[in-house]
Write a protein that holds these residues in place. Structure first.
Motif, PDB file in Angstrom:
ATOM      1  N   HIS A   1      59.361  -0.948  57.106  1.00 56.85           N
ATOM      2  CA  HIS A   1      60.549  -1.711  57.503  1.00 56.85           C
ATOM      3  C   HIS A   1      61.689  -0.780  57.907  1.00 56.85           C
ATOM      4  CE1 HIS A   1      58.344  -4.592  54.866  1.00 56.85           C
ATOM      5  NE2 HIS A   1      58.644  -5.399  55.881  1.00 56.85           N
ATOM      6  N   VAL A   2      62.614  -1.334  58.676  1.00 50.71           N
ATOM      7  CA  VAL A   2      63.814  -0.586  59.057  1.00 50.71           C
ATOM      8  C   VAL A   2      64.527  -0.131  57.780  1.00 50.71           C
ATOM      9  CG1 VAL A   2      66.081  -0.749  60.154  1.00 50.71           C
ATOM     10  CG2 VAL A   2      64.113  -1.863  61.195  1.00 50.71           C
ATOM     11  N   ASN A   3      64.927   1.108  57.778  1.00 45.10           N
ATOM     12  CA  ASN A   3      65.698   1.689  56.665  1.00 45.10           C
ATOM     13  C   ASN A   3      64.824   2.201  55.519  1.00 45.10           C
ATOM     14  OD1 ASN A   3      68.405   2.350  56.499  1.00 45.10           O
ATOM     15  ND2 ASN A   3      68.826   0.769  54.994  1.00 45.10           N
ATOM     16  N   ASP A   4      63.485   1.995  55.595  1.00 45.27           N
ATOM     17  CA  ASP A   4      62.610   2.556  54.551  1.00 45.27           C
ATOM     18  C   ASP A   4      62.691   4.078  54.611  1.00 45.27           C
ATOM     19  OD1 ASP A   4      61.739   0.150  53.571  1.00 45.27           O
ATOM     20  OD2 ASP A   4      59.809   0.166  54.611  1.00 45.27           O
ATOM     21  N   ARG A   5      62.844   4.705  53.452  1.00 49.26           N
ATOM     22  CA  ARG A   5      62.955   6.177  53.393  1.00 49.26           C
ATOM     23  C   ARG A   5      61.553   6.762  53.294  1.00 49.26           C
ATOM     24  NH1 ARG A   5      66.050   7.916  48.708  1.00 49.26           N
ATOM     25  NH2 ARG A   5      65.579   5.902  47.804  1.00 49.26           N
TER      26      ARG A   5
ATOM     27  N   TYR B   1      73.081   8.862  66.191  1.00 50.09           N
ATOM     28  CA  TYR B   1      72.298   7.720  65.708  1.00 50.09           C
ATOM     29  C   TYR B   1      71.943   6.819  66.882  1.00 50.09           C
ATOM     30  CZ  TYR B   1      73.542   9.120  60.988  1.00 50.09           C
ATOM     31  OH  TYR B   1      73.677   9.824  59.811  1.00 50.09           O
ATOM     32  N   PHE B   2      70.689   6.400  66.948  1.00 54.65           N
ATOM     33  CA  PHE B   2      70.234   5.509  68.010  1.00 54.65           C
ATOM     34  C   PHE B   2      70.416   4.046  67.631  1.00 54.65           C
ATOM     35  CE2 PHE B   2      68.259   8.391  71.053  1.00 54.65           C
ATOM     36  CZ  PHE B   2      68.209   9.566  70.307  1.00 54.65           C
TER      37      PHE B   2
ATOM     38  N   ILE C   1      70.196   1.708  60.452  1.00 56.58           N
ATOM     39  CA  ILE C   1      69.826   2.588  59.329  1.00 56.58           C
ATOM     40  C   ILE C   1      71.087   3.169  58.689  1.00 56.58           C
ATOM     41  CG2 ILE C   1      67.508   3.215  60.098  1.00 56.58           C
ATOM     42  CD1 ILE C   1      68.739   5.888  61.144  1.00 56.58           C
ATOM     43  N   GLU C   2      70.949   3.438  57.387  1.00 56.81           N
ATOM     44  CA  GLU C   2      72.075   4.074  56.687  1.00 56.81           C
ATOM     45  C   GLU C   2      72.201   5.515  57.157  1.00 56.81           C
ATOM     46  OE1 GLU C   2      71.952   3.514  52.360  1.00 56.81           O
ATOM     47  OE2 GLU C   2      70.985   1.600  52.788  1.00 56.81           O
TER      48      GLU C   2
END
Ligand SMILES: O=c1ccn([C@H]2C[C@H](O)[C@@H](COP(=O)(O)OP(=O)(O)OP(=O)(O)O)O2)c(=O)[nH]1
Length: 144
Positions: free
Chosen positions: A105-109, A8-9, A13-14
């Protein structure tokens, strides 16, 4: 069960998850906020790099709802992630074209992937005629 090493960078994010029962495609999340005007192109960072199992590649596609939610189209239709794309800097990205002004947005799937076994090695044998039954060429089904 197959094990995939994942880097993970970001911790914004989940973690990726294989959800049993519904679909075996795995959702992927945007790892940075991306603002696009209609007509713009972007490589949306997905925030992970992976070491796929030997002999596998991955196919990356949009989720069914991605166009409805964000108005983006994946420009390569299907992203092919080679098994050799497995180093520390090999972050997965989704190339997209915005059909309207939009913000991811960050974390949008926004995407999903599955792993697929590599095809066998292939040699081409040039011939003058094929032995298969002729179907009449592209688009001929249903004509006459
Ligand atoms: O949607 C995609 C497609 C590819 N990749 C990564 C994984 C892949 O292994 C690498 C290289 O992709 P590809 O082989 O399609 O591109 P290329 O090497 O630039 O080839 P080409 O010049 O044929 O486009 O980029 C992504 O992160 N997302």
């Amino acid at each position: 069960m197959q094990k995939i090493k994942i880097k993970y960078f970001t911790d914004k994010i989940e973690p990726l998850d294989y959800i049993e029962g519904k679909s075996d495609w795995i959702d992927m999340r945007a790892s940075e906020e991306v603002t696009l005007k209609a007509g713009e192109f972007a490589l949306i960072p997905l925030g992970v790099a992976m070491e796929l199992p030997k002999g596998y590649e991955a196919h990356l596609v949009p989720r069914s709802s991605t166009f409805k939610n964000w108005g983006i189209i994946q420009t390569n239709s299907v992203g092919i992630v080679d098994g050799s794309y497995c180093g520390d800097n090999d972050m997965w990205r989704m190339p997209v074209y915005a059909t309207r002004d939009t913000v991811i947005h960050v974390n949008d799937r926004i995407a999903q992937f599955r792993i697929v076994e590599n095809q066998p090695e292939i040699v081409f044998e040039k011939v003058e005629h094929l032995t298969g039954k002729d179907r009449g060429g592209f688009g001929s089904t249903g004509l006459s």
